[in-house]
Design an enzyme around this catalytic site. Sequence first.
Site, short mmCIF file in Angstrom:
data_model
loop_
_atom_site.label_atom_id
_atom_site.label_comp_id
_atom_site.label_asym_id
_atom_site.label_seq_id
_atom_site.Cartn_x
_atom_site.Cartn_y
_atom_site.Cartn_z
N THR A 8 -9.27 -28.01 -15.34
CA THR A 8 -8.64 -28.60 -16.52
C THR A 8 -7.39 -27.80 -16.89
OG1 THR A 8 -10.78 -29.34 -17.32
CG2 THR A 8 -9.02 -29.17 -18.96
N ALA B 56 1.39 -15.45 -12.35
CA ALA B 56 2.11 -15.24 -11.09
C ALA B 56 1.17 -14.72 -10.00
CB ALA B 56 3.26 -14.27 -11.30
N THR B 57 0.22 -13.88 -10.35
CA THR B 57 -0.69 -13.35 -9.34
C THR B 57 -1.42 -14.48 -8.62
OG1 THR B 57 -0.99 -11.32 -10.62
CG2 THR B 57 -2.66 -11.79 -8.95
N ALA C 260 4.61 -17.17 -17.41
CA ALA C 260 5.11 -17.38 -18.78
C ALA C 260 5.29 -16.08 -19.56
CB ALA C 260 4.17 -18.32 -19.54
N CYS D 213 1.42 -1.49 -13.42
CA CYS D 213 0.21 -1.61 -12.61
C CYS D 213 -0.14 -0.30 -11.92
CB CYS D 213 0.36 -2.70 -11.56
SG CYS D 213 0.62 -4.31 -12.31
C1 PLP Z 1 4.24 -9.35 -13.71
C2 PLP Z 1 4.49 -9.61 -12.28
C3 PLP Z 1 3.53 -10.28 -11.50
C4 PLP Z 1 2.17 -10.65 -12.03
O1 PLP Z 1 2.26 -11.70 -12.95
P1 PLP Z 1 0.98 -12.18 -13.77
O2 PLP Z 1 1.40 -13.47 -14.39
O3 PLP Z 1 0.75 -11.11 -14.78
O4 PLP Z 1 -0.15 -12.35 -12.82
C5 PLP Z 1 3.86 -10.54 -10.18
N1 PLP Z 1 5.04 -10.18 -9.66
C6 PLP Z 1 5.98 -9.55 -10.39
C7 PLP Z 1 7.28 -9.20 -9.76
C8 PLP Z 1 5.73 -9.25 -11.72
O5 PLP Z 1 6.66 -8.61 -12.42
#
Ligand code: PLP
Length: 394
Positions: free
Chosen positions: A244, A75-76, A204, A330
């Site tokens: 990839t 997600a980051t 995921a 975090c």
């Molecule tokens: C965990 C989280 C992220 C970061 O996701 P990653 O896949 O670990 O980079 C971003 N936003 C929210 C709201 C999250 O809970």
Amino acid sequence: MSLNLPVYLDNNATTPMDPKVLEEMLPYFSEKFGNAASRTHAYGWEAEEAVDIARENIAGLIGSHPQEIVFTSGATEAVNLAIKGAWQNDPEKKGHIITIITEHKAVLDTCKHIENVGGSVTYLPVQSNGLVDLKVLEKAITPDTFLIAVMYANNETGVIQPIKEISDIAKARGILFFTDATQAVGKIPVNVQTDGIDMLAFSAHKLYGPKGVGALYVRKKNPTVTLTAQIDGGGHERNMRSGTLNVPGIVAFGKACEICAEKITSENERLGVLRDSFEKQILELDNIDINAGHAPRLPHATNISFHDIDGEKMIFEAGSDIAFSRSSACTSATLEPSYVLKAMGLSNELIHNTFRFSFGRFSTEQQVDHAVKVISKIVKEHRSERNYGHHKVI
Ligand SMILES: *Cc1c(COP(=O)(O)O)cnc(C)c1O
């Protein structure tokens, strides 16, 4: 049945992989090792087909078209691609972003970057229940606003923002709407069509898949969203994210989404019952606040302030029995009081005694009862020690 200790109540930080997901992904590390971009032989076709199936399952969970899914490392990275990619690609160079101060660091730090390179960002406050005020949001819009970024559900409190209302506001003014839906997808129904979302980030490992794989949904029609790639080389993923493909990770992500789609209704109900029973028992201790308890919330999570205890000591004393978190995973590395709870008006002192408990697919009633027992004992001990100390002073 014996309990595996400590009981894991930190599913908002990461979820354990579902064994069915692991089983599905394993062959793609060994006999099915092909590169999904190899077009000239069976190994490549096999990998490509597996990625296609995963893409369909992932898209299906959020109501998008498979071609609108761009795979990332999590997600980051998806957040970075959405915000930086939209900023760099903005043909009119408008340069103003609106977001909220309770976003995940992935969004806040990316917005800081945009400010450093000449953009401007408005960080909206939230109300004491954690929700953004839509009137305040509307007032913050300027002719230069090109993007509104508001998270779907908060990682610390579980508060669900009024996504459809926000997207309506954005749409009416031709502003792009991006949501970090990492905590929402797979947990509550999310649909990019009915919610009016232009870009959506998810991951995921928050939905019983592996770490290191995620995606950005990028709308293809009404409007067509185009982003500047942040990683160049080869033009994979519609030129938005080269490299990839992580085939085992993507296969696993697909399976994880397929299982979430099957279980979403029954799990919501089961976890809602577990969470409510946990809260009810903890509230019996008195002098307890359930933060955002009256706002729309994720059914599996709770954020609780305990008055008249020593938070530091509680983490230490409960550690061998329960794995839970003090503010977000975090920020706990830096020991800063949670900025999310601060934004909701909690004092630093109370934030010190505030914890997040997040249940998941593998949480059981027996685990919850154990957690209640351990926490109740600690809270009662702390409070009686305090009273004792108090009387001595007098
Ligand atoms: C965990 C989280 C992220 C970061 O996701 P990653 O896949 O670990 O980079 C971003 N936003 C929210 C709201 C999250 O809970």
